[in-house]
Design an enzyme around this catalytic site. Structure first.
Site, mmCIF file in Angstrom:
data_model
loop_
_atom_site.group_PDB
_atom_site.id
_atom_site.type_symbol
_atom_site.label_atom_id
_atom_site.label_comp_id
_atom_site.label_asym_id
_atom_site.label_seq_id
_atom_site.Cartn_x
_atom_site.Cartn_y
_atom_site.Cartn_z
ATOM 1 N N ARG A 109 0.792 -1.188 -0.122
ATOM 2 C CA ARG A 109 -0.022 -0.013 -0.099
ATOM 3 C C ARG A 109 0.731 1.164 0.091
ATOM 4 O O ARG A 109 1.896 1.303 0.508
ATOM 5 C CB ARG A 109 -1.036 -0.114 1.210
ATOM 6 C CG ARG A 109 -1.953 -1.169 1.119
ATOM 7 C CD ARG A 109 -2.534 -1.249 2.380
ATOM 8 N NE ARG A 109 -3.799 -2.253 2.274
ATOM 9 C CZ ARG A 109 -3.524 -3.550 2.680
ATOM 10 N NH1 ARG A 109 -2.283 -3.979 2.942
ATOM 11 N NH2 ARG A 109 -4.695 -4.352 2.509
ATOM 12 N N HIS A 134 -0.967 -2.446 -4.479
ATOM 13 C CA HIS A 134 -0.171 -3.249 -5.544
ATOM 14 C C HIS A 134 -0.117 -2.684 -6.709
ATOM 15 O O HIS A 134 -0.522 -3.189 -7.867
ATOM 16 C CB HIS A 134 -0.987 -4.548 -5.431
ATOM 17 C CG HIS A 134 -1.104 -5.561 -4.496
ATOM 18 N ND1 HIS A 134 0.204 -5.628 -3.457
ATOM 19 C CD2 HIS A 134 -1.769 -6.377 -3.815
ATOM 20 C CE1 HIS A 134 -0.124 -6.249 -2.512
ATOM 21 N NE2 HIS A 134 -1.276 -6.924 -2.763
ATOM 22 N N HIS A 207 2.847 -12.667 -5.501
ATOM 23 C CA HIS A 207 1.507 -12.748 -4.474
ATOM 24 C C HIS A 207 0.952 -14.109 -4.418
ATOM 25 O O HIS A 207 -0.289 -14.339 -4.332
ATOM 26 C CB HIS A 207 0.509 -11.724 -5.098
ATOM 27 C CG HIS A 207 -0.346 -11.217 -3.924
ATOM 28 N ND1 HIS A 207 -1.222 -11.975 -3.121
ATOM 29 C CD2 HIS A 207 -0.524 -10.071 -2.960
ATOM 30 C CE1 HIS A 207 -2.051 -11.294 -2.357
ATOM 31 N NE2 HIS A 207 -1.391 -10.288 -2.329
ATOM 32 N N ASP A 279 -1.903 -9.514 8.264
ATOM 33 C CA ASP A 279 -1.968 -8.916 6.860
ATOM 34 C C ASP A 279 -1.083 -7.832 7.161
ATOM 35 O O ASP A 279 -1.440 -6.635 6.846
ATOM 36 C CB ASP A 279 -3.387 -8.321 6.477
ATOM 37 C CG ASP A 279 -3.258 -7.611 4.945
ATOM 38 O OD1 ASP A 279 -2.185 -7.951 4.441
ATOM 39 O OD2 ASP A 279 -4.177 -7.313 4.261
ATOM 40 N N GLU A 344 4.970 -12.683 0.760
ATOM 41 C CA GLU A 344 5.454 -11.528 -0.091
ATOM 42 C C GLU A 344 6.640 -10.683 0.351
ATOM 43 O O GLU A 344 6.606 -9.771 1.318
ATOM 44 C CB GLU A 344 4.128 -10.401 -0.239
ATOM 45 C CG GLU A 344 2.952 -11.078 -0.483
ATOM 46 C CD GLU A 344 1.850 -10.118 -0.266
ATOM 47 O OE1 GLU A 344 1.801 -8.880 -0.656
ATOM 48 O OE2 GLU A 344 0.783 -10.372 0.555
#
Length: 379
Positions: A109, A134, A207, A279, A344
């Site tokens: 982000r 992304h 991803h 996350d 990631e």
């Protein structure tokens, strides 16, 4: 006149990955290409199959660089798919969630969909709660990449793309190369390289959603270890606050192998609430730019074990908190909540707006280089 969308379903991997008949010769190591599908405007996407002599298989398309399938052996030697993929080209063409593509120009982000570089403000498309996620709605995962193949015992697929100045709001013509190599030691290596003609920001990653059970159950019982003593707390919109917080004493402490589901719903942790689980970005203890072990993942039922090595300073761990079963994979497997985990490798999210974070600025004359390796074994 529009051309009808060409649909090519993927063959079920179960027939390709079951225990082999000892009288059947295993497919030879190498790389092959088939047509994956055609867009209404006539653009074609190909599907590349990479194999090594151990029977491991990787399927990658030059549309977005998606890792469509990846097999690995369990403790009995059975090869099964260990990444979440979609069953046909049309599913990828719809722009469904990021199941395995190349992410760019900036992974993760960027807060408020803007940043300032060398005194100039750049405005980006907002596609995630007012932020850019992304690389924007038409990021690298939505592009057709030029493909070059390298055959042999360690087959490789080289994908290249020129991201033009101003694409999704980012400055500079950015020349990108991503190389996937299926190694003899059952590892998938991803090498990233980029150059620019104007100062810009770059943060590339893949991803893929991993599920070492062979897509038989969710990942809550899988044991994760992350060699990180800190993570980045975020605000309610999942933008890093700028703090770098120790993991000790929090649900984010995976310095020892721990079941993903052990603390994923901790009702007392604000960060767990913001992410609806995990996350977040973990900051590696090893700050070197060398290729080092960053994380491991172990699935007890299958015995599959994955080691993740990277040159990057951090990894975003995402536990598929937003999957809801509406997407189905090869063989009709429903992708329910927490059916996969993303590792990631990357620089920190929102780095362009956080001067204290490692820089993601790339300038003319410099080369962006990054490597990540996912290595598989069983125990």
């Amino acid at each position: 006149m529009k051309i009808a969308l060409f649909l090519l379903p993927l063959l079920s991997l179960s027939s390709m990955t079951s225990n082999p008949d000892p009288n059947v010769i295993k497919p030879k190591a190498g790389i092959s290409k088939t047509l994956f599908g055609t867009f209404p405007d006539g653009r074609e996407a190909d599907l590349f199959s990479l194999r090594n002599d151990n029977g491991m298989l990787a399927k990658i398309t030059n549309y977005g660089g998606y890792l469509v399938a990846l097999t690995a052996p369990d403790k009995s030697g059975k090869q099964e798919d260990v990444v979440l993929g979609l069953s046909s080209f049309s599913d990828y063409a719809k722009g469904t969630p990021s199941l395995g593509p190349i992410i760019g120009r900036f992974g993760n982000r960027i807060g408020n969909a803007k940043f300032t570089l060398d005194g100039k403000e750049y405005t980006l498309p907002a596609n995630n709660n007012g932020n850019t996620l992304h690389g924007g709605p038409k990021g690298f995962d939505k592009q057709i990449w030029k493909a070059t193949t390298i055959d042999g015992k360690e087959p490789a697929l080289i994908l290249t793309y020129l991201s033009k100045d101003g694409e999704e709001g980012f400055p500079g013509d950015l020349s990108v190369e991503v190389r996937y190599t299926l190694q003899k030691d059952n590892a998938l290596r991803i090498d990233y390289k980029a150059t620019t003609d104007k100062a810009t920001v770059v943060n590339l990653t893949n991803h893929a959603y991993f599920n070492l059970s062979g897509l038989k159950q969710d990942v809550l019982n899988s044991q994760l270890m992350v060699k990180a003593d800190a993570f980045l707390p975020t605000d309610e919109k999942q933008i890093p606050t700028g703090e770098i917080q120790p993991v000790a004493g929090t649900p984010f402490d995976f310095t020892k192998p721990t079941a993903i589901g052990a603390r994923i719903d901790d009702p007392n942790d604000t960060q767990i609430k913001y992410g609806k689980g995990y996350d977040h970005c973990w900051v590696f203890t090893d700050k070197s730019k060398s290729l080092k072990l960053g994380a491991t993942l172990y699935e007890p039922t299958s015995g599959r074990f994955m080691e993740m090595y990277t040159t990057e300073p951090a990894v975003q761990v995402y536990t598929a908190n937003n999957l809801n079963g509406k997407l189905t994979g090869i063989g009709g497997v429903p992708y329910t909540r927490r059916f996969g985990v993303c590792l990631e490798t990357q620089h920190f999210p929102d780095s362009p707006n956080k001067p204290n974070f490692p820089t993601t600025v790339l300038r003319p004359g410099d080369t962006y280089i990054s490597t990540t390796v996912y290595k598989f074994s069983a125990k």
